[in-house]
Design a protein around this motif. Structure first.
Motif, PDB file in Angstrom:
ATOM      1  N   MET A 122     -10.586  -1.662  16.414  1.00 10.01           N
ATOM      2  CA  MET A 122      -9.281  -1.154  16.845  1.00 10.01           C
ATOM      3  C   MET A 122      -8.963   0.100  16.046  1.00 10.01           C
ATOM      4  SD  MET A 122      -8.275  -3.305  19.129  1.00 10.01           S
ATOM      5  CE  MET A 122      -6.543  -3.398  19.394  1.00 10.01           C
ATOM      6  N   ASN A 123      -8.162   0.949  16.644  1.00 13.46           N
ATOM      7  CA  ASN A 123      -7.681   2.145  15.961  1.00 13.46           C
ATOM      8  C   ASN A 123      -6.182   2.015  15.744  1.00 13.46           C
ATOM      9  OD1 ASN A 123     -10.140   3.669  15.841  1.00 13.46           O
ATOM     10  ND2 ASN A 123      -9.976   3.890  18.046  1.00 13.46           N
ATOM     11  N   TYR A 124      -5.706   2.606  14.673  1.00 16.71           N
ATOM     12  CA  TYR A 124      -4.283   2.608  14.381  1.00 16.71           C
ATOM     13  C   TYR A 124      -3.777   4.044  14.425  1.00 16.71           C
ATOM     14  CZ  TYR A 124      -4.241  -2.295  13.140  1.00 16.71           C
ATOM     15  OH  TYR A 124      -4.311  -3.655  13.190  1.00 16.71           O
ATOM     16  N   ILE A 145       0.867  -1.185   0.000  1.00 10.41           N
ATOM     17  CA  ILE A 145       0.000   0.000   0.000  1.00 10.41           C
ATOM     18  C   ILE A 145       0.899   1.229   0.000  1.00 10.41           C
ATOM     19  CG2 ILE A 145      -1.864   1.231   1.148  1.00 10.41           C
ATOM     20  CD1 ILE A 145      -2.455  -1.370   2.701  1.00 10.41           C
ATOM     21  N   TYR A 146       0.888   1.966  -1.107  1.00  7.99           N
ATOM     22  CA  TYR A 146       1.666   3.208  -1.172  1.00  7.99           C
ATOM     23  C   TYR A 146       0.792   4.356  -0.683  1.00  7.99           C
ATOM     24  CZ  TYR A 146       4.219   7.246  -2.690  1.00  7.99           C
ATOM     25  OH  TYR A 146       4.875   8.442  -2.689  1.00  7.99           O
ATOM     26  N   PHE A 147       1.391   5.260   0.062  1.00 10.52           N
ATOM     27  CA  PHE A 147       0.691   6.457   0.521  1.00 10.52           C
ATOM     28  C   PHE A 147       1.701   7.573   0.723  1.00 10.52           C
ATOM     29  CE2 PHE A 147       1.957   3.943   4.092  1.00 10.52           C
ATOM     30  CZ  PHE A 147       2.436   4.848   5.020  1.00 10.52           C
ATOM     31  N   SER A 148       1.231   8.788   0.580  1.00 10.92           N
ATOM     32  CA  SER A 148       2.071   9.964   0.824  1.00 10.92           C
ATOM     33  C   SER A 148       1.976  10.350   2.294  1.00 10.92           C
ATOM     34  CB  SER A 148       1.604  11.127  -0.045  1.00 10.92           C
ATOM     35  OG  SER A 148       1.719  10.788  -1.403  1.00 10.92           O
ATOM     36  N   LEU A 149       2.893  11.156   2.730  1.00  9.65           N
ATOM     37  CA  LEU A 149       2.956  11.540   4.136  1.00  9.65           C
ATOM     38  C   LEU A 149       1.696  12.261   4.595  1.00  9.65           C
ATOM     39  CD1 LEU A 149       4.812  11.368   6.557  1.00  9.65           C
ATOM     40  CD2 LEU A 149       5.903  13.464   5.817  1.00  9.65           C
ATOM     41  N   TRP A 150       1.054  13.005   3.703  1.00  5.14           N
ATOM     42  CA  TRP A 150      -0.144  13.732   4.092  1.00  5.14           C
ATOM     43  C   TRP A 150      -1.405  12.867   4.016  1.00  5.14           C
ATOM     44  CZ3 TRP A 150       2.877  14.859  -0.127  1.00  5.14           C
ATOM     45  CH2 TRP A 150       2.330  14.599  -1.365  1.00  5.14           C
ATOM     46  N   GLU A 151      -1.259  11.595   3.668  1.00  3.77           N
ATOM     47  CA  GLU A 151      -2.400  10.683   3.578  1.00  3.77           C
ATOM     48  C   GLU A 151      -2.412   9.646   4.697  1.00  3.77           C
ATOM     49  OE1 GLU A 151      -3.077  10.416  -1.196  1.00  3.77           O
ATOM     50  OE2 GLU A 151      -1.444   9.215  -0.353  1.00  3.77           O
ATOM     51  N   GLU A 197      -8.465   2.295  22.430  1.00  2.00           N
ATOM     52  CA  GLU A 197      -9.214   3.491  22.841  1.00  2.00           C
ATOM     53  C   GLU A 197      -9.866   4.200  21.660  1.00  2.00           C
ATOM     54  OE1 GLU A 197      -7.784   6.248  25.712  1.00  2.00           O
ATOM     55  OE2 GLU A 197      -6.307   4.799  26.429  1.00  2.00           O
ATOM     56  N   ASP A 198     -10.903   4.941  21.966  1.00  2.00           N
ATOM     57  CA  ASP A 198     -11.616   5.734  20.980  1.00  2.00           C
ATOM     58  C   ASP A 198     -10.711   6.860  20.467  1.00  2.00           C
ATOM     59  OD1 ASP A 198     -14.174   8.145  20.961  1.00  2.00           O
ATOM     60  OD2 ASP A 198     -13.997   6.485  19.543  1.00  2.00           O
ATOM     61  N   LYS A 199     -10.876   7.210  19.217  1.00  3.81           N
ATOM     62  CA  LYS A 199     -10.045   8.266  18.618  1.00  3.81           C
ATOM     63  C   LYS A 199     -10.235   9.619  19.300  1.00  3.81           C
ATOM     64  CE  LYS A 199      -9.012   6.522  14.107  1.00  3.81           C
ATOM     65  NZ  LYS A 199      -8.774   6.851  12.739  1.00  3.81           N
ATOM     66  N   ASN A 200     -11.407   9.860  19.867  1.00  5.93           N
ATOM     67  CA  ASN A 200     -11.644  11.141  20.549  1.00  5.93           C
ATOM     68  C   ASN A 200     -10.712  11.321  21.739  1.00  5.93           C
ATOM     69  OD1 ASN A 200     -13.668  11.853  18.760  1.00  5.93           O
ATOM     70  ND2 ASN A 200     -15.237  10.823  19.974  1.00  5.93           N
ATOM     71  N   LYS A 201     -10.334  10.230  22.396  1.00  5.13           N
ATOM     72  CA  LYS A 201      -9.413  10.311  23.534  1.00  5.13           C
ATOM     73  C   LYS A 201      -7.986  10.585  23.075  1.00  5.13           C
ATOM     74  CE  LYS A 201     -12.040   7.390  26.646  1.00  5.13           C
ATOM     75  NZ  LYS A 201     -12.035   6.162  27.460  1.00  5.13           N
ATOM     76  N   GLU A 225      -4.441   4.723   8.019  1.00  6.26           N
ATOM     77  CA  GLU A 225      -4.986   4.265   9.307  1.00  6.26           C
ATOM     78  C   GLU A 225      -6.396   3.710   9.115  1.00  6.26           C
ATOM     79  OE1 GLU A 225      -2.658   7.333  12.312  1.00  6.26           O
ATOM     80  OE2 GLU A 225      -4.652   7.849  11.574  1.00  6.26           O
ATOM     81  N   HIS A 226      -7.185   4.381   8.311  1.00  6.99           N
ATOM     82  CA  HIS A 226      -8.549   3.924   8.038  1.00  6.99           C
ATOM     83  C   HIS A 226      -8.539   2.561   7.333  1.00  6.99           C
ATOM     84  CE1 HIS A 226     -12.808   4.093   7.167  1.00  6.99           C
ATOM     85  NE2 HIS A 226     -12.533   3.876   5.889  1.00  6.99           N
ATOM     86  N   ILE A 227      -7.640   2.373   6.372  1.00 11.04           N
ATOM     87  CA  ILE A 227      -7.527   1.091   5.671  1.00 11.04           C
ATOM     88  C   ILE A 227      -7.177  -0.020   6.671  1.00 11.04           C
ATOM     89  CG2 ILE A 227      -6.099  -0.231   4.045  1.00 11.04           C
ATOM     90  CD1 ILE A 227      -5.943   2.313   2.331  1.00 11.04           C
ATOM     91  N   LEU A 228      -6.235   0.248   7.566  1.00 12.09           N
ATOM     92  CA  LEU A 228      -5.837  -0.761   8.546  1.00 12.09           C
ATOM     93  C   LEU A 228      -6.968  -1.078   9.520  1.00 12.09           C
ATOM     94  CD1 LEU A 228      -2.213   0.481   9.255  1.00 12.09           C
ATOM     95  CD2 LEU A 228      -2.919  -1.436   7.822  1.00 12.09           C
ATOM     96  N   GLU A 229      -7.737  -0.066   9.891  1.00 15.17           N
ATOM     97  CA  GLU A 229      -8.889  -0.290  10.778  1.00 15.17           C
ATOM     98  C   GLU A 229      -9.950  -1.137  10.085  1.00 15.17           C
ATOM     99  OE1 GLU A 229      -9.809   3.752  11.764  1.00 15.17           O
ATOM    100  OE2 GLU A 229      -7.999   3.918  13.001  1.00 15.17           O
TER     101      GLU A 229
END
Length: 185
Positions: free
Chosen positions: A51-53, A8-14, A95-99, A19-23
């Protein structure tokens, strides 16, 4: 145990996208167990979980990212994913992303600074090679020298545009996040 490898290629700003793909992969029953060479991800079959990454930039790391890593491991019980020859560290968190919103804000600001410094470095090198190229044109040196310098001028022009675009996208994300909550970017 079956291991699935995925490039999976991604740029630094992506990084939010990766993280969403891994979740999503975790929800489908594939748990990330290893990252090799920054873009080769290894998964194993597991139970589906929420889970969150969290992506933590580690190349030329500043104190803000070191503090993020420390907070993830000590306060949020994050699991560090094994990696080999990677420019970042990936964490799995229950943990939830809001935390984790403060850590996300710090990371967004840090990535924005990295993109800006890379853009300025590329722009500086572009001007250096433009100077040398103009000097070779004026002094009528060999064609091969001009071609090599032209190659470097084009390469650094690409880098300036690439990092400017990334900085612009990161700046836009920071403003959007700041509008949705009172974060610092």
């Amino acid at each position: 145990m079956t291991i699935m490898r995925k490039f999976i290629y991604f740029s630094l700003w992506e990084i939010e996208h990766i993280e969403h793909i891994l979740e999503q992969m975790e929800k489908e029953g594939y748990r990330l167990i290893n990252v090799r060479y920054s873009y080769l991800f290894e998964f194993k079959n597991s139970k589906t979980k929420e889970m969150n990454y969290f992506f933590s930039y580690k190349s030329f790391r500043g104190p803000s990212m070191v503090n993020c890593d420390y907070a993830l491991e000590s306060e949020h019980n994050a699991h560090k994913i094994d990696s080999k020859l990677s420019y970042y560290t990936m964490y799995r968190v229950k943990e939830d992303k809001n935390k984790l919103s403060l850590l996300y804000d710090v990371r967004m600001d840090y990535i924005k600074g990295i993109l800006l410094s890379r853009m300025i470095t590329s722009l500086s090198l572009l001007f250096v090679f433009l100077f040398f190229l103009s000097a070779t044109i004026v002094t009528s040196t060999e064609l091969i020298a001009r071609v090599i310098l032209l190659f470097f001028v084009l390469m650094f022009t690409f880098f300036v545009i690439y990092y400017f675009y990334g900085y612009y996208k990161q700046q836009k994300k920071c403003k959007k996040r700041q509008e949705s909550q009172s974060g610092d970017c």
